[in-house]
Design a protein around this motif. Structure first.
Motif, short mmCIF file in Angstrom:
data_model
loop_
_atom_site.label_atom_id
_atom_site.label_comp_id
_atom_site.label_asym_id
_atom_site.label_seq_id
_atom_site.Cartn_x
_atom_site.Cartn_y
_atom_site.Cartn_z
N ILE A 87 35.71 16.48 10.55
CA ILE A 87 35.52 15.29 9.71
C ILE A 87 34.51 15.65 8.64
O ILE A 87 33.38 16.02 8.95
N ARG A 88 34.92 15.56 7.38
CA ARG A 88 33.97 15.85 6.31
C ARG A 88 34.15 14.88 5.13
O ARG A 88 33.23 14.25 4.70
N ASP A 89 35.39 14.83 4.62
CA ASP A 89 35.61 14.01 3.43
C ASP A 89 36.62 12.90 3.74
O ASP A 89 37.11 12.78 4.86
N ARG A 148 40.48 23.07 -0.97
CA ARG A 148 39.44 22.31 -1.65
C ARG A 148 38.99 21.15 -0.79
O ARG A 148 39.78 20.54 -0.10
N ILE A 149 37.71 20.87 -0.89
CA ILE A 149 37.21 19.72 -0.14
C ILE A 149 36.55 18.75 -1.08
O ILE A 149 36.02 19.13 -2.11
N GLY A 150 36.60 17.49 -0.71
CA GLY A 150 35.92 16.49 -1.50
C GLY A 150 34.47 16.39 -1.06
O GLY A 150 34.02 17.16 -0.21
N SER A 151 33.78 15.42 -1.61
CA SER A 151 32.38 15.23 -1.23
C SER A 151 32.29 14.74 0.19
O SER A 151 33.19 14.06 0.68
N ALA A 152 31.16 15.05 0.84
CA ALA A 152 30.99 14.64 2.24
C ALA A 152 30.88 13.13 2.34
O ALA A 152 30.34 12.48 1.45
N LEU A 153 31.41 12.62 3.45
CA LEU A 153 31.24 11.20 3.73
C LEU A 153 29.78 10.97 4.08
O LEU A 153 29.00 11.91 4.19
N GLY A 154 29.43 9.74 4.34
CA GLY A 154 28.02 9.50 4.64
C GLY A 154 27.86 8.61 5.83
O GLY A 154 28.79 8.43 6.60
C1 LIG Z 1 30.98 11.93 8.60
C2 LIG Z 1 29.64 12.24 8.01
C3 LIG Z 1 28.54 11.41 8.29
C4 LIG Z 1 27.29 11.68 7.75
N1 LIG Z 1 26.23 10.86 8.03
C5 LIG Z 1 25.03 11.09 7.47
C6 LIG Z 1 23.91 10.24 7.73
O1 LIG Z 1 24.01 9.31 8.52
N2 LIG Z 1 22.73 10.48 7.08
C7 LIG Z 1 22.59 11.52 6.21
O2 LIG Z 1 21.52 11.70 5.62
N3 LIG Z 1 23.63 12.38 5.98
C8 LIG Z 1 24.82 12.17 6.58
N4 LIG Z 1 25.85 13.04 6.35
C9 LIG Z 1 25.59 14.24 5.55
C10 LIG Z 1 25.61 13.92 4.07
O3 LIG Z 1 26.80 13.24 3.75
C11 LIG Z 1 25.55 15.26 3.34
O4 LIG Z 1 24.33 15.89 3.69
C12 LIG Z 1 25.59 15.08 1.84
O5 LIG Z 1 26.62 14.24 1.43
C13 LIG Z 1 25.75 16.45 1.19
O6 LIG Z 1 25.88 16.28 -0.18
P1 LIG Z 1 26.19 17.55 -1.10
O7 LIG Z 1 26.26 17.00 -2.49
O8 LIG Z 1 25.29 18.66 -0.80
O9 LIG Z 1 27.64 18.07 -0.64
P2 LIG Z 1 29.08 17.39 -0.73
O10 LIG Z 1 29.02 15.92 -0.61
O11 LIG Z 1 29.91 18.14 0.26
O12 LIG Z 1 29.56 17.71 -2.18
C14 LIG Z 1 30.03 18.97 -2.59
C15 LIG Z 1 30.77 18.80 -3.87
O13 LIG Z 1 31.08 20.08 -4.40
C16 LIG Z 1 32.44 20.11 -4.79
N5 LIG Z 1 32.83 21.52 -4.72
C17 LIG Z 1 32.82 22.34 -3.66
N6 LIG Z 1 33.21 23.57 -4.01
C18 LIG Z 1 33.45 23.53 -5.34
C19 LIG Z 1 33.90 24.49 -6.29
N7 LIG Z 1 34.12 25.77 -5.96
N8 LIG Z 1 34.10 24.09 -7.56
C20 LIG Z 1 33.85 22.80 -7.92
N9 LIG Z 1 33.42 21.86 -7.06
C21 LIG Z 1 33.22 22.22 -5.79
C22 LIG Z 1 33.14 19.19 -3.81
O14 LIG Z 1 34.38 18.72 -4.29
C23 LIG Z 1 32.10 18.07 -3.74
O15 LIG Z 1 32.23 17.20 -4.83
C24 LIG Z 1 27.12 12.80 6.90
C25 LIG Z 1 28.21 13.64 6.63
C26 LIG Z 1 29.45 13.36 7.17
C27 LIG Z 1 30.60 14.28 6.88
#
Ligand SMILES: Cc1cc2nc3c(=O)[nH]c(=O)nc-3n(C[C@H](O)[C@H](O)[C@H](O)COP(=O)(O)OP(=O)(O)OC[C@H]3O[C@@H](n4cnc5c(N)ncnc54)[C@H](O)[C@@H]3O)c2cc1C
Length: 394
Positions: free
Chosen positions: A129-131, A233-239
């Protein structure tokens, strides 16, 4: 695009998750004369909204999923490109995209997040589970499931086990108590009865009980459609509120039964014929549930545990942590110029600087290499999110 901005600082941010967007917003705000380009795989971005400074180091905020145009409308100096970055050419100060674009930068910030670590890659019944797409895939598969095995003892596993209804759940954990990441053993014992439907607590309307609030503009809305060849490819992580408003129901009627298997790991994923040919007996759930489906060897997938038990199930959820997503920093020969930590995260200092000049990183892709406060730890090889704004002294 960036070439037209000659004379202005060109900042490129790779990733449209909450780390990338916060970084781009801070840059746009503090340096309005610069050109900020966000390049992200997904047309949807995650923005922190309603930020309130509660104390010197404490902020509250919501996280909202928005179209990329949201940033462009808010900041005249931000451009959002939906493109997949394939490589960063450090000596030329350029990032390359899969559609052949070369985007020059003066400074670049890598915010590409992380990918779930799966116990078996490529198996259609083993999911992470991620996006948004992965959770929708899980919901679809769950509808048909009588029993699932959830592996892992972190936040996602804990929430999933609590939220799933209409399905037997075997919860496989390495520790002596559930919810290891968040609570001690005593508190875990208190929570244990709440896992079962008949406690009267399971499935109550969720109250907000998290650090941050994520707002999705309608669950499933703005789905990140991916074509063939884009599955990587993956979308942004859920929260935190990833399950809010989502029905997570299997096909059994009656109470949910959760069986916790303590202090074990998954040894192997097996097919029914492998279980039979090795003379293994499928383990039973119980003794509680009267509705135990007597399927014996007829489950589509089996999970062999280190305690000798072998559970048949319809679906395995692998909630066993994440890998930092550094693919765009790695050559086809597997070489990377930037320093990575043992866990594979991009090593950053307290200014979010990587080992390469003019290259910064933030969010789940990072490993924070500074002296940590006793009150802070990097969960699951992440997240330097709290320090996103410190990528500004570039
Ligand atoms: C189910 C779930 C529940 C969570 N619950 C919590 C919580 O309760 N509290 C908390 O603090 N955190 C929680 N988290 C963690 C939190 O969501 C993440 O720490 C945070 O969203 C990470 O953000 P990020 O921007 O680093 O990465 P991401 O949100 O993963 O964003 C990465 C981005 O990069 C893009 N990307 C990747 N590779 C490439 C590429 N090569 N070229 C262009 N774009 C690219 C992706 O499309 C995406 O837009 C949870 C995560 C999940 C999955």
């Amino acid at each position: 695009m960036a070439a037209e901005s000659k004379g202005r600082q060109r900042y490129v941010v790779v990733g449209g998750g909450v780390a990338g967007v916060s970084c781009a917003e801070e840059l746009a705000r503090l340096s309005p004369e610069s050109q900020v380009t966000v390049v992200s795989d997904s047309p949807l971005i995650k923005a922190a909204t309603n930020v309130v400074q509660q104390s010197r180091v404490l902020e509250t905020f919501d996280v909202e999923q928005k179209q990329g145009s949201y940033l462009e409308q808010r900041y005249g100096n931000v451009t959002v490109l939906a493109a997949h970055v394939t490589s960063l050419i450090h000596k030329e100060k350029v990032v390359e995209t899969s559609d052949g674009r070369r985007i020059p930068y003066d400074k670049v910030c890598i915010c590409t997040g992380a990918k779930p670590k799966l116990i078996a890659e490529g198996h259609p019944r083993v999911i992470g589970i991620r996006d948004t797409e992965s959770v929708e895939d899980f919901q679809r598969k769950l509808e048909d499931a009588r029993r699932i095995v959830v592996v892992g003892n972190g936040g996602i596993a804990t929430e999933l086990v609590y939220e799933v209804k209409g399905c037997q759940v075997v919860w496989v954990i390495r520790h002596t108590a559930i919810c290891h990441t968040f609570v001690d053993e005593g508190a875990a014992v208190f929570f244990l009865p709440h896992l079962h439907d008949d406690s009267g607590c399971h499935g109550d309307t969720a109250e907000l009980r998290k650090r941050t609030k994520y707002v999705c503009e309608g669950v499933g809305e703005g789905r990140e459609e991916r074509g063939e060849g884009e599955k990587e490819r993956i979308g942004s992580a859920l929260g935190p509120d990833w399950h809010t408003g989502r029905q997570m129901k299997g096909r059994n009627e009656g109470p949910t039964h959760v069986q916790v298997e303590y202090e074990v790991e998954v040894k192997e994923i097996l097919t029914a014929s492998q279980v039979k040919s090795r003379g293994l007996q499928p383990s039973k759930i119980g003794p509680r549930p009267p509705e135990e489906p007597q399927l014996g060897y007829q489950w589509p997938i089996f999970v062999a545990l280190t305690n000798g038990k072998v559970f048949g199930c319809d679906l395995v959820v692998s909630a066993t942590g994440v890998f930092p997503n550094t693919t765009c920093l790695t050559s086809s020969a597997g070489q990377t110029e930037v320093e990575l930590s043992e866990e594979g995260g991009v090593v950053v200092d307290n200014q979010m600087r990587t080992s390469l000049s003019h290259v910064y990183a933030a969010g789940d892709v990072c490993t924070a290499r500074w002296t940590h406060s006793q009150l802070w730890f990097q969960g699951m090889k992440k997240s330097a999110l709290t320090s996103v704004s410190s990528c500004l002294p570039m």
